[in-house]
Design a protein around this motif. Structure first.
Motif, PDB file in Angstrom:
ATOM      1  N   GLN A 158      55.047   0.918  34.245  1.00  0.00           N
ATOM      2  CA  GLN A 158      54.915  -0.320  34.998  1.00  0.00           C
ATOM      3  C   GLN A 158      55.886  -0.342  36.180  1.00  0.00           C
ATOM      4  O   GLN A 158      57.057  -0.006  36.003  1.00  0.00           O
ATOM      5  N   GLY A 159      55.376  -0.726  37.335  1.00  0.00           N
ATOM      6  CA  GLY A 159      56.243  -0.900  38.490  1.00  0.00           C
ATOM      7  C   GLY A 159      56.714   0.398  39.118  1.00  0.00           C
ATOM      8  O   GLY A 159      57.597   0.397  39.977  1.00  0.00           O
ATOM      9  N   SER A 160      56.131   1.514  38.708  1.00  0.00           N
ATOM     10  CA  SER A 160      56.598   2.791  39.258  1.00  0.00           C
ATOM     11  C   SER A 160      56.154   2.971  40.708  1.00  0.00           C
ATOM     12  O   SER A 160      56.673   3.831  41.413  1.00  0.00           O
ATOM     13  N   GLY A 161      55.199   2.169  41.125  1.00  0.00           N
ATOM     14  CA  GLY A 161      54.724   2.273  42.508  1.00  0.00           C
ATOM     15  C   GLY A 161      53.340   2.893  42.578  1.00  0.00           C
ATOM     16  O   GLY A 161      52.936   3.393  43.619  1.00  0.00           O
ATOM     17  N   LYS A 162      52.604   2.855  41.471  1.00  0.00           N
ATOM     18  CA  LYS A 162      51.275   3.492  41.413  1.00  0.00           C
ATOM     19  C   LYS A 162      50.329   2.947  42.477  1.00  0.00           C
ATOM     20  O   LYS A 162      49.729   3.720  43.218  1.00  0.00           O
ATOM     21  N   THR A 163      50.178   1.603  42.481  1.00  0.00           N
ATOM     22  CA  THR A 163      49.185   1.006  43.373  1.00  0.00           C
ATOM     23  C   THR A 163      49.521   1.330  44.831  1.00  0.00           C
ATOM     24  O   THR A 163      48.648   1.732  45.607  1.00  0.00           O
ATOM     25  N   THR A 164      50.787   1.175  45.184  1.00  0.00           N
ATOM     26  CA  THR A 164      51.223   1.507  46.543  1.00  0.00           C
ATOM     27  C   THR A 164      50.917   2.974  46.843  1.00  0.00           C
ATOM     28  O   THR A 164      50.402   3.318  47.907  1.00  0.00           O
ATOM     29  N   THR A 165      51.215   3.829  45.867  1.00  0.00           N
ATOM     30  CA  THR A 165      51.078   5.268  46.086  1.00  0.00           C
ATOM     31  C   THR A 165      49.607   5.699  46.180  1.00  0.00           C
ATOM     32  O   THR A 165      49.275   6.606  46.930  1.00  0.00           O
ATOM     33  N   PHE A 220      45.231  -5.204  33.603  1.00  0.00           N
ATOM     34  CA  PHE A 220      46.351  -5.732  32.833  1.00  0.00           C
ATOM     35  C   PHE A 220      47.220  -6.652  33.686  1.00  0.00           C
ATOM     36  O   PHE A 220      47.556  -7.756  33.304  1.00  0.00           O
ATOM     37  N   ARG A 221      47.558  -6.172  34.861  1.00  0.00           N
ATOM     38  CA  ARG A 221      48.465  -6.961  35.704  1.00  0.00           C
ATOM     39  C   ARG A 221      47.661  -7.867  36.631  1.00  0.00           C
ATOM     40  O   ARG A 221      46.869  -7.382  37.446  1.00  0.00           O
ATOM     41  N   ALA A 222      47.899  -9.181  36.485  1.00  0.00           N
ATOM     42  CA  ALA A 222      47.227 -10.133  37.376  1.00  0.00           C
ATOM     43  C   ALA A 222      47.712  -9.817  38.782  1.00  0.00           C
ATOM     44  O   ALA A 222      48.892  -9.594  38.994  1.00  0.00           O
ATOM     45  N   ASP A 229      44.145  -7.607  43.793  1.00  0.00           N
ATOM     46  CA  ASP A 229      44.422  -8.178  45.120  1.00  0.00           C
ATOM     47  C   ASP A 229      45.310  -7.263  45.945  1.00  0.00           C
ATOM     48  O   ASP A 229      45.105  -7.065  47.141  1.00  0.00           O
ATOM     49  N   GLN A 230      46.307  -6.701  45.263  1.00  0.00           N
ATOM     50  CA  GLN A 230      47.252  -5.811  45.956  1.00  0.00           C
ATOM     51  C   GLN A 230      46.518  -4.581  46.500  1.00  0.00           C
ATOM     52  O   GLN A 230      46.671  -4.204  47.667  1.00  0.00           O
ATOM     53  N   LEU A 231      45.689  -3.990  45.644  1.00  0.00           N
ATOM     54  CA  LEU A 231      44.952  -2.798  46.060  1.00  0.00           C
ATOM     55  C   LEU A 231      43.980  -3.127  47.199  1.00  0.00           C
ATOM     56  O   LEU A 231      43.871  -2.386  48.182  1.00  0.00           O
ATOM     57  N   THR A 262      58.331   8.419  43.414  1.00  0.00           N
ATOM     58  CA  THR A 262      58.423   7.352  44.415  1.00  0.00           C
ATOM     59  C   THR A 262      59.873   6.884  44.598  1.00  0.00           C
ATOM     60  O   THR A 262      60.748   7.249  43.816  1.00  0.00           O
ATOM     61  N   LYS A 263      60.069   6.075  45.606  1.00  0.00           N
ATOM     62  CA  LYS A 263      61.352   5.406  45.892  1.00  0.00           C
ATOM     63  C   LYS A 263      62.488   6.404  46.101  1.00  0.00           C
ATOM     64  O   LYS A 263      63.622   6.155  45.695  1.00  0.00           O
ATOM     65  N   MET A 264      62.164   7.508  46.712  1.00  0.00           N
ATOM     66  CA  MET A 264      63.197   8.496  47.010  1.00  0.00           C
ATOM     67  C   MET A 264      64.117   7.991  48.130  1.00  0.00           C
ATOM     68  O   MET A 264      65.111   8.619  48.458  1.00  0.00           O
ATOM     69  N   ASP A 265      63.741   6.876  48.749  1.00  0.00           N
ATOM     70  CA  ASP A 265      64.573   6.301  49.802  1.00  0.00           C
ATOM     71  C   ASP A 265      65.672   5.433  49.215  1.00  0.00           C
ATOM     72  O   ASP A 265      66.600   5.059  49.900  1.00  0.00           O
ATOM     73  N   GLY A 266      65.580   5.100  47.951  1.00  0.00           N
ATOM     74  CA  GLY A 266      66.534   4.161  47.367  1.00  0.00           C
ATOM     75  C   GLY A 266      67.831   4.833  46.976  1.00  0.00           C
ATOM     76  O   GLY A 266      68.107   5.970  47.349  1.00  0.00           O
ATOM     77  N   GLY A 291      59.400   5.075  50.976  1.00  0.00           N
ATOM     78  CA  GLY A 291      59.496   3.719  51.504  1.00  0.00           C
ATOM     79  C   GLY A 291      58.275   2.927  51.101  1.00  0.00           C
ATOM     80  O   GLY A 291      57.361   3.457  50.462  1.00  0.00           O
ATOM     81  N   GLU A 292      58.264   1.646  51.479  1.00  0.00           N
ATOM     82  CA  GLU A 292      57.159   0.794  51.039  1.00  0.00           C
ATOM     83  C   GLU A 292      55.930   0.931  51.928  1.00  0.00           C
ATOM     84  O   GLU A 292      54.837   0.530  51.550  1.00  0.00           O
ATOM     85  N   HIS A 293      56.131   1.485  53.141  1.00  0.00           N
ATOM     86  CA  HIS A 293      55.000   1.529  54.079  1.00  0.00           C
ATOM     87  C   HIS A 293      54.060   2.699  53.805  1.00  0.00           C
ATOM     88  O   HIS A 293      54.450   3.692  53.210  1.00  0.00           O
TER      89      HIS A 293
HETATM   90  N1  LIG Z   1      61.441   1.605  48.556  1.00  0.00           N
HETATM   91  C1  LIG Z   1      60.276   1.992  48.037  1.00  0.00           C
HETATM   92  N2  LIG Z   1      59.524   1.093  47.383  1.00  0.00           N
HETATM   93  C2  LIG Z   1      58.354   1.505  46.871  1.00  0.00           C
HETATM   94  C3  LIG Z   1      57.907   2.854  46.993  1.00  0.00           C
HETATM   95  N3  LIG Z   1      56.709   2.936  46.352  1.00  0.00           N
HETATM   96  C4  LIG Z   1      56.441   1.706  45.867  1.00  0.00           C
HETATM   97  N4  LIG Z   1      57.420   0.829  46.170  1.00  0.00           N
HETATM   98  C5  LIG Z   1      57.554  -0.594  45.802  1.00  0.00           C
HETATM   99  O1  LIG Z   1      57.649  -0.702  44.404  1.00  0.00           O
HETATM  100  C6  LIG Z   1      57.096  -1.922  43.946  1.00  0.00           C
HETATM  101  C7  LIG Z   1      56.111  -1.667  42.813  1.00  0.00           C
HETATM  102  O2  LIG Z   1      55.004  -0.971  43.349  1.00  0.00           O
HETATM  103  P1  LIG Z   1      53.521  -1.129  42.787  1.00  0.00           P
HETATM  104  O3  LIG Z   1      52.667  -0.230  43.613  1.00  0.00           O
HETATM  105  O4  LIG Z   1      53.129  -2.558  42.695  1.00  0.00           O
HETATM  106  O5  LIG Z   1      53.737  -0.562  41.333  1.00  0.00           O
HETATM  107  P2  LIG Z   1      52.675  -0.305  40.154  1.00  0.00           P
HETATM  108  O6  LIG Z   1      53.137   0.939  39.497  1.00  0.00           O
HETATM  109  O7  LIG Z   1      51.296  -0.328  40.661  1.00  0.00           O
HETATM  110  O8  LIG Z   1      52.937  -1.535  39.217  1.00  0.00           O
HETATM  111  P3  LIG Z   1      52.164  -1.869  37.824  1.00  0.00           P
HETATM  112  O9  LIG Z   1      50.744  -2.071  38.207  1.00  0.00           O
HETATM  113  O10 LIG Z   1      52.864  -3.106  37.352  1.00  0.00           O
HETATM  114  O11 LIG Z   1      52.381  -0.734  36.953  1.00  0.00           O
HETATM  115  C8  LIG Z   1      56.475  -2.567  45.170  1.00  0.00           C
HETATM  116  O12 LIG Z   1      57.361  -3.542  45.654  1.00  0.00           O
HETATM  117  C9  LIG Z   1      56.341  -1.428  46.182  1.00  0.00           C
HETATM  118  O13 LIG Z   1      56.411  -1.866  47.510  1.00  0.00           O
HETATM  119  C10 LIG Z   1      58.744   3.802  47.687  1.00  0.00           C
HETATM  120  O14 LIG Z   1      58.465   5.000  47.821  1.00  0.00           O
HETATM  121  N5  LIG Z   1      59.921   3.302  48.183  1.00  0.00           N
END
Ligand SMILES: Nc1nc2c(ncn2[C@@H]2O[C@H](COP(=O)(O)OP(=O)(O)OP(=O)(O)O)[C@@H](O)[C@H]2O)c(=O)[nH]1
Length: 495
Positions: A110-117, A140-142, A146-148, A248-252, A276-278
């Motif tokens: 959860q929250g690993s950044g899947k949808t963004t990635t 699962f996640r409301a 919408d995010q996708l 993900t989040k190698m910028d952090g 990054g987030e973009h």
């Molecule tokens: N800084 C940074 N933030 C990221 C990166 N990838 C994703 N994020 C952020 O991480 C947060 C979670 O990303 P999601 O894509 O919602 O994660 P998810 O894995 O789909 O979440 P679940 O559906 O709950 O499992 C968001 O705020 C994104 O903007 C990255 O490479 N760098």
């Protein structure tokens, strides 16, 4: 400890060891213990670290060291190889083919950044000429759909999902079928995030995988996950056939060592990293350049690739010609700033140049740096052609500086600061003088043409000293040059 610090600690341990007059077992052990400590502090799994230490001891022959061979180089090479081994499972990941349907399923915590990635991955391939599509099987996640939807719309990528259907298997199958009919060649299925304790969710993930028969299951992992990474990654691997990893989040400010452990657990290669987030903060991952950067050795091939991306094709030969003549003018700086701003975060580009990332683009301050660049460009807009094209630093006298400051409405000290930055960049780029120019469009040839001489000019003096001066650098490049990647990385060895 962030990964960069890990690299620094390893380099320091190697340096301390090479300062010793005699390398005996104790000195070697001290050095390896120091490296072990740094790896553990970065969250690399204990077993991996222990194995690495044992392997290095096996490889490094103390008699060879005593015979006066370049000790630091031998051990550095062993550390380099071992780190590469952790990150490289030795089998390439599946790559989708244009025009032939591939299904790629994304899984992760959860929250690993899947949808963004998912969107970054789709967008990356879209730019390469694929026809991607996104399916949201995260029921699962409301808000996941919408995010996708939002991301996909922004990137103009077709998407499929449902607000009412609660069965992820059904959505996944329907989505895949639909996009197959629409001749999409890269169908990406996003799934819910889950933890290894959540057996029901793991079963559901297995069913989605079985129903959609993905060509590739991609495990998405947050670089900050820490020591839990190994177990979590292994749990995913046991349920679905994970074939590749995206970190993900190698910028952090994550420790990052967990990422190394996850790769070992899934025995699958990391293929991309998120920085990054973009949408475009997404990079191809290559083990050797990465480890090289980690150990502070720089990554020339990455840098040259980035230049290729940043500088428009038709301007590349001209720019390289000017650089090879050692003429870095304010106009070149202006044009490069323009290209860099077009492309996005410049940190990505300069972090690849050995030793310069910190000065040019401190991590986490990319926005400030971009504003600064825009400010510099406004000042340069008040310059004459003669000033922009001059290579004579004395031309910029007091009256010209005052005129420019008035013209752009900035204080004189800002203009001076910009000119200082220009001088600093000009100094860096003057080291490129004499570079062999590749034929139009063949930028990779440029990196091959870079030889030890160029490298030695560009490397910061303390780093060059660490490598063992010019001689050390040449043999390091030769030694590492046996693989194509390393040749690219260091620009080719002198033959
Ligand atoms: N800084 C940074 N933030 C990221 C990166 N990838 C994703 N994020 C952020 O991480 C947060 C979670 O990303 P999601 O894509 O919602 O994660 P998810 O894995 O789909 O979440 P679940 O559906 O709950 O499992 C968001 O705020 C994104 O903007 C990255 O490479 N760098």
């Amino acid at each position: 400890m962030v990964l960069a610090q890990l690299g620094g600690s390893i380099s320091r341990a190697l340096q301390q060891m090479s300062n010793a007059t005699i390398i005996d077992e104790k000195v070697l052990n001290d050095c390896l213990n120091e490296i072990t400590r740094a790896l553990l502090q970065s969250d690399v799994q204990f077993k991996l670290v222990r194995d690495m230490q044992t392997n290095i001891k096996k490889i490094v022959n103390l008699d060879d060291l005593a015979a006066g061979h370049n000790k630091r180089k031998i051990i550095q090479q062993a550390v380099f190889n071992e780190l590469c081994k952790i990150l490289d499972p030795g089998k390439p990941a599946f790559t989708p083919k244009k025009g032939k349907t591939s299904v790629v399923m994304f899984v992760g915590l959860q929250g690993s950044g899947k949808t963004t990635t998912c969107t970054k991955y789709a967008y990356y391939h879209q730019k390469k000429g694929y026809k991607p599509a996104l399916v949201c099987a995260d029921t699962f996640r409301a808000g996941a759909f919408d995010q996708l939807k939002q991301n996909a719309t922004k990137a103009k990528i077709p998407f499929y999902g449902s607000y009412t259907e609660s069965d992820p298997v059904r959505i996944a199958v329907e989505g895949v079928e639909r996009f197959k009919k629409e001749n999409c060649d890269l169908i990406i299925v996003d799934t819910s995030g889950r933890h290894k304790q959540e057996a029901a969710l793991f079963e559901e993930m297995r069913q989605v995988s079985e129903a959609t028969k993905p060509d590739l299951v991609l495990f998405v992992m947050d670089s900050s996950i820490g020591q839990a990474a190994f177990d979590q990654a292994q749990a995913f691997k046991q349920s679905v056939p994970v074939g590749a990893v995206i970190v993900t989040k190698m910028d952090g400010h994550a420790k990052g060592g967990g990422a190394l452990s996850a790769v070992a657990a899934t025995k699958s290669p990391v293929i991309f990293i998120g920085t990054g987030e973009h949408m475009d903060e997404f990079e191809i991952f290559d083990v050797k350049p990465f480890v090289s950067r980690l150990l502070g050795m720089g990554d020339w091939s990455g840098f040259m690739d980035k230049i290729q991306e940043v500088v428009p094709m038709d301007q590349q030969p001209e720019l390289l010609q000017k650089l090879s003549e050692g003429n870095f003018t304010l106009r070149i700086m202006y044009e490069q700033f323009q290209n860099i701003l077009k492309m996005g975060p410049i940190g990505q580009v300069f972090s690849m140049l050995p030793g310069f990332s910190q000065e040019l683009m401190p991590k986490g301050r990319e926005k400030e740096s971009q504003t600064k660049i825009k400010r510099y460009m406004t000042m340069m807009d008040s310059m004459t052609n003669e000033e922009l094209d001059s290579t004579n630093p004395k031309l910029m006298n007091e009256s010209r500086i005052i005129r420019i400051a008035r013209g752009c409405g900035r204080p004189i000290r800002d203009v001076m600061e910009m000119l200082e930055e220009y001088k600093r960049l000009a100094k860096i780029w003057s080291k490129m003088k004499g570079l062999k120019i590749p034929k139009k469009g063949d930028m990779s040839a440029l990196s091959r043409n870079m030889n030890a001489q160029h490298m030695s000019k560009v490397l910061p003096p303390q780093m060059l000293k660490q490598i063992g001066g010019m001689g050390g650098l040449q043999s390091l490049m030769k030694q590492m040059g046996s693989s194509k990647d390393m040749m690219g990385m260091f620009g080719g060895a002198d033959k």
